[in-house]
Design an enzyme around this catalytic site. Structure first.
Site, PDB file in Angstrom:
ATOM      1  N   SER A 113      -2.976  44.552   4.965  1.00  0.00           N
ATOM      2  CA  SER A 113      -2.245  43.396   5.489  1.00  0.00           C
ATOM      3  C   SER A 113      -1.753  42.446   4.399  1.00  0.00           C
ATOM      4  O   SER A 113      -0.995  42.849   3.536  1.00  0.00           O
ATOM      5  CB  SER A 113      -3.132  42.681   6.500  1.00  0.00           C
ATOM      6  OG  SER A 113      -2.390  41.716   7.183  1.00  0.00           O
ATOM      7  N   HIS A 114      -2.235  41.222   4.428  1.00  0.00           N
ATOM      8  CA  HIS A 114      -1.743  40.197   3.506  1.00  0.00           C
ATOM      9  C   HIS A 114      -2.475  40.220   2.161  1.00  0.00           C
ATOM     10  O   HIS A 114      -2.148  39.432   1.279  1.00  0.00           O
ATOM     11  CB  HIS A 114      -1.943  38.831   4.158  1.00  0.00           C
ATOM     12  CG  HIS A 114      -3.370  38.646   4.582  1.00  0.00           C
ATOM     13  ND1 HIS A 114      -3.905  39.326   5.645  1.00  0.00           N
ATOM     14  CD2 HIS A 114      -4.363  37.908   4.052  1.00  0.00           C
ATOM     15  CE1 HIS A 114      -5.182  39.002   5.759  1.00  0.00           C
ATOM     16  NE2 HIS A 114      -5.486  38.144   4.817  1.00  0.00           N
ATOM     17  N   ASP A 278       4.086  39.259   6.845  1.00  0.00           N
ATOM     18  CA  ASP A 278       3.061  39.660   5.884  1.00  0.00           C
ATOM     19  C   ASP A 278       3.203  41.127   5.475  1.00  0.00           C
ATOM     20  O   ASP A 278       4.170  41.807   5.836  1.00  0.00           O
ATOM     21  CB  ASP A 278       1.662  39.381   6.448  1.00  0.00           C
ATOM     22  CG  ASP A 278       1.281  40.355   7.550  1.00  0.00           C
ATOM     23  OD1 ASP A 278       2.182  40.887   8.210  1.00  0.00           O
ATOM     24  OD2 ASP A 278       0.064  40.590   7.746  1.00  0.00           O
ATOM     25  N   ASP A 280       1.921  44.021   6.329  1.00  0.00           N
ATOM     26  CA  ASP A 280       2.110  45.091   7.313  1.00  0.00           C
ATOM     27  C   ASP A 280       2.955  44.644   8.504  1.00  0.00           C
ATOM     28  O   ASP A 280       3.069  45.381   9.492  1.00  0.00           O
ATOM     29  CB  ASP A 280       0.760  45.638   7.780  1.00  0.00           C
ATOM     30  CG  ASP A 280      -0.112  44.583   8.443  1.00  0.00           C
ATOM     31  OD1 ASP A 280       0.006  43.399   8.070  1.00  0.00           O
ATOM     32  OD2 ASP A 280      -0.912  44.932   9.327  1.00  0.00           O
ATOM     33  N   ASP A 282       2.687  42.225  10.824  1.00  0.00           N
ATOM     34  CA  ASP A 282       2.201  41.707  12.103  1.00  0.00           C
ATOM     35  C   ASP A 282       2.100  40.181  12.129  1.00  0.00           C
ATOM     36  O   ASP A 282       1.961  39.584  13.186  1.00  0.00           O
ATOM     37  CB  ASP A 282       0.883  42.371  12.530  1.00  0.00           C
ATOM     38  CG  ASP A 282      -0.204  42.282  11.491  1.00  0.00           C
ATOM     39  OD1 ASP A 282       0.046  41.714  10.409  1.00  0.00           O
ATOM     40  OD2 ASP A 282      -1.310  42.799  11.747  1.00  0.00           O
ATOM     41  N   ARG A 283       2.181  39.540  10.958  1.00  0.00           N
ATOM     42  CA  ARG A 283       2.109  38.070  10.944  1.00  0.00           C
ATOM     43  C   ARG A 283       3.490  37.456  10.764  1.00  0.00           C
ATOM     44  O   ARG A 283       4.390  38.100  10.232  1.00  0.00           O
ATOM     45  CB  ARG A 283       1.249  37.597   9.765  1.00  0.00           C
ATOM     46  CG  ARG A 283      -0.167  38.052   9.834  1.00  0.00           C
ATOM     47  CD  ARG A 283      -0.973  37.432   8.704  1.00  0.00           C
ATOM     48  NE  ARG A 283      -2.358  37.864   8.806  1.00  0.00           N
ATOM     49  CZ  ARG A 283      -3.382  37.201   8.313  1.00  0.00           C
ATOM     50  NH1 ARG A 283      -3.182  36.081   7.653  1.00  0.00           N
ATOM     51  NH2 ARG A 283      -4.612  37.651   8.454  1.00  0.00           N
ATOM     52  N   LYS A 377      -0.333  42.239  17.010  1.00  0.00           N
ATOM     53  CA  LYS A 377       0.521  41.077  16.824  1.00  0.00           C
ATOM     54  C   LYS A 377       1.804  41.556  16.149  1.00  0.00           C
ATOM     55  O   LYS A 377       1.831  42.613  15.539  1.00  0.00           O
ATOM     56  CB  LYS A 377      -0.190  39.989  16.027  1.00  0.00           C
ATOM     57  CG  LYS A 377      -0.792  40.392  14.698  1.00  0.00           C
ATOM     58  CD  LYS A 377      -1.601  39.233  14.134  1.00  0.00           C
ATOM     59  CE  LYS A 377      -2.136  39.509  12.741  1.00  0.00           C
ATOM     60  NZ  LYS A 377      -3.477  40.109  12.747  1.00  0.00           N
TER      61      LYS A 377
HETATM   62  C1  VG1 Z   1      -8.068  37.430   9.432  1.00  0.00           C
HETATM   63  C2  VG1 Z   1      -7.591  36.416  10.451  1.00  0.00           C
HETATM   64  C3  VG1 Z   1      -7.593  37.021  11.837  1.00  0.00           C
HETATM   65  C4  VG1 Z   1      -6.734  38.285  11.838  1.00  0.00           C
HETATM   66  C5  VG1 Z   1      -7.216  39.234  10.765  1.00  0.00           C
HETATM   67  C6  VG1 Z   1      -6.342  40.448  10.639  1.00  0.00           C
HETATM   68  O1  VG1 Z   1      -9.391  37.822   9.719  1.00  0.00           O
HETATM   69  O2  VG1 Z   1      -8.403  35.276  10.418  1.00  0.00           O
HETATM   70  O3  VG1 Z   1      -7.118  36.073  12.750  1.00  0.00           O
HETATM   71  O4  VG1 Z   1      -6.795  38.928  13.076  1.00  0.00           O
HETATM   72  O5  VG1 Z   1      -7.225  38.585   9.501  1.00  0.00           O
HETATM   73  O6  VG1 Z   1      -5.017  40.105  10.423  1.00  0.00           O
HETATM   74  P1  VG1 Z   1     -10.673  37.210   8.944  1.00  0.00           P
HETATM   75  O7  VG1 Z   1     -11.858  37.953   9.480  1.00  0.00           O
HETATM   76  O8  VG1 Z   1     -10.426  37.413   7.475  1.00  0.00           O
HETATM   77  O9  VG1 Z   1     -10.689  35.765   9.269  1.00  0.00           O
HETATM   78  V1  VG1 Z   1      -4.048  41.079   9.434  1.00  0.00           V
HETATM   79  O10 VG1 Z   1      -2.447  40.517   9.491  1.00  0.00           O
HETATM   80  O11 VG1 Z   1      -4.872  40.885   8.039  1.00  0.00           O
HETATM   81  O12 VG1 Z   1      -4.247  42.623  10.056  1.00  0.00           O
HETATM   82 CO    CO Z   2      -1.179  41.799   8.814  1.00  0.00          CO
END
Ligand code: VG1
Ligand code: CO
Length: 544
Positions: A113-114, A278, A280, A282-283, A377
């Site tokens: 992801s990010h 982001d 991937d 989804d954000r 998302k």
């Molecule tokens: C974080 C965010 C959460 C989100 C998750 C995956 O998790 O707080 O809201 O669903 O990332 O998003 P954590 O456990 O680090 O707080 V993504 O765009 O990284 O798949």
């Molecule tokens: Co993501």
């Protein structure tokens, strides 16, 4: 067909977190590491033989190699067909869309992801089930159990597959189909939004926008949708070519990491609208002219205006938000007379509610919004949703947001992250907080009095499963809240997240800087948890 069975020994750190297993690339490159996890997925699911599976990733470093390995393992394990995005590219929402459209038994998303990418960055693997959503906890727990006892895996000995040409080829008995990464997703978006109206706005000469794909996966999707389909001028999409290291950046669409976009929207003669997504896809982050929309507010705005959008014109069944997300959407739900659910952090908790038709829209404070169109998302969906609303209302983003606050009140909100904290210290902080929970009720801090305090536990209203210890909440009698939890996606040490929220009904007080308006809560959060003393850090690493 030459199927090889390879002896292996378990790695004990393959427990999926908030969203799959995320580790440094160097961890994933250890011999057998990726293979163990993939085989554990196959070992924990049933009846997938001969069926279709979807595979793709965000294009980060190691994506292509991992895809070749997974394809050969899928062939050796009896999968019938794998649809893989061209060049190995599929955004997380596109994967969810394709799983659902072709009735696949599941899919594998390669992404952290990010988190930063490149040889020194992170890599990740996530398994999604047949509804297109992230595997629920009972599935991830079963996979984890298998990773602890694995002693062999199966892989086909075969040359690599050409991922860059559309079409079918054979890998042993399995069909590999390289698909267009964008097409199915674009069709789905077209079925939900008023493309004609958005095109009219984008070509009117009166509306300018800027989309930052942050050198990550949404580049090809954003080019196709905004520039080719909807008529925005070339150059509207910035950083639109996915790079293996995301250009050295953090593909995290917030005010800190999406600074290039922020400079444009807060600079001289800014465009009317800005958005970023982001790693991937989804954000999303939504910006107006010199104006930032918090993700929690964005969810509330989408819910309040949903009927303006063709895909939601008949209204929404209900909404859900993760527990730390602000309660702005709760107020919209109350006014619409629909249910609002509060779930633990992570998209996997929305799946059952969406499948059961209890909710239509859902979101998280971490720049995530989505709906029942898929089970992830969806960053660009949120951007199109905003554009559709703006095209109908013909209003600047800021005015729309201010009118929303006038009607519902404003939930001031901020998240403070302390990254790379020593894990023992972070655990100690949470343990000490837990010990305080029973004694906080009724306690006064300045003007605020504690109404309740607990460690959030969630009982899924659909299948009755219980998820405990999902974050410590301190709620005050005036509706304000402090929430503490440890991240389940970080890869170095621990990340402490502190979420702060207060409610302001008075429109004459809707103009404050959130850090100022939340200042006393920020101080209380530190006092109660001894954050500075226990982390050894004077201030948060990231404030959003
Ligand atoms: C974080 C965010 C959460 C989100 C998750 C995956 O998790 O707080 O809201 O669903 O990332 O998003 P954590 O456990 O680090 O707080 V993504 O765009 O990284 O798949
Ligand atoms: Co993501």
């Amino acid at each position: 067909m030459n199927i090889k069975t390879v002896a292996t020994t378990p790695f004990l750190d393959q427990k999926p977190g908030t969203s799959g297993v995320r580790k440094l690339v160097s961890a994933f490159k250890q011999p057998h590491y990726l293979e163990n996890f993939i085989q554990s997925i196959f070992n924990s699911i049933e009846d997938y033989q001969g069926q279709t599976m979807i595979l793709g990733g965000d294009g980060r470093y190691y994506n292509r190699q991992a895809i070749q390995t997974i394809l050969k393992m899928a062939a050796a394990n009896g999968v019938g067909r794998v649809k893989v995005g061209r060049g190995g590219i599929l955004s997380t929402p596109a994967t969810s869309c394709v799983i659902r459209k072709y009735n696949a038994f599941g899919g594998i998303v390669l992404s952290a992801s990010h988190n930063p990418g490149g040889p020194d960055g992170d890599f990740g693997v996530k398994y999604n089930t047949s509804n297109g959503g992230p595997a629920p906890e009972k599935v991830t727990a079963a996979i984890f159990e298998k990773t602890k006892v694995i002693d062999k895996y199966k892989i086909l000995e075969a040359p690599d597959v050409n991922l860059d040409t559309l079409g079918e080829s054979k890998l042993g008995d399995m069909v590999v189909e390289v698909i267009d990464s964008v097409q199915d997703y674009e069709k789905l978006m077209e079925s939900l939004f008023d493309f004609d109206r958005i095109r009219e706005m984008l070509t009117s000469g009166k509306f300018r926008m800027c989309v930052d794909s942050m050198h990550a996966v949404t580049g090809p999707y954003a080019h196709a949708l905004f520039e080719q389909r909807l008529g925005a001028p070339a150059g509207t999409v910035k950083n639109g070519t996915p790079l293996e290291d995301f250009g050295g950046g953090h593909p995290d669409p917030n005010l800190v990491y999406a600074h290039d976009l922020v400079e444009i929207l807060f600079g001289e003669n800014p465009p009317d609208f800005g958005a970023a997504s982001d790693g991937d896809g989804d954000r999303n982050m939504i910006l107006g002219r010199k104006f930032f929309v918090t993700p929690s507010d964005s969810l509330a705005v989408l819910a309040a205006n949903a009927t303006l959008v063709p895909g939601y014109k008949d209204g929404i069944a209900g909404v859900a938000r993760s527990m730390p997300t602000s309660q702005a959407v709760d107020r919209v739900a109350a006014s619409l007379g629909i249910d609002c659910y509060e779930t633990p952090t992570g998209w996997k908790f929305f799946g059952n509610l969406l499948d059961a038709g209890k909710i239509t829209l859902c979101g998280e404070e971490s720049f995530g919004t989505g709906s029942n169109h898929i089970r992830e998302k969806d960053g660009l969906w949120a951007v199109l949703f905003w554009l559709n609303i703006l095209a109908v209302k013909q209003q600047p983003v800021e005015q729309l947001m201010r009118e929303h606050w006038q009607k519902y009140g404003r939930n001031y909100y901020s998240r403070h992250d302390y990254e790379a904290v020593d894990s023992d210290r972070a655990n100690q902080l949470i343990t000490k907080l837990r010990e305080q929970i029973p004694n906080l009720k009724g306690k006064k801090f300045g003007d605020r009095e504690v109404e309740y305090s607990d460690d959030f536990s969630y009982t899924d209203p659909v299948d009755g499963s219980v998820s405990k210890n999902q974050g410590i909440r301190i709620g005050f009698t005036d509706g304000s809240r402090i929430v503490y939890r440890l991240s389940g996606t970080g890869t170095q040490g621990a990340t402490l997240r502190i979420y702060l929220e207060s409610y302001e009904p008075d429109p004459s007080k809707h103009d404050l800087d959130p850090q100022q308006s939340l200042a006393d809560l920020i101080a209380i959060a530190d006092e109660v948890a001894q954050v500075r003393a226990l982390t050894g850090m004077e201030k948060p690493t990231v404030i959003t």
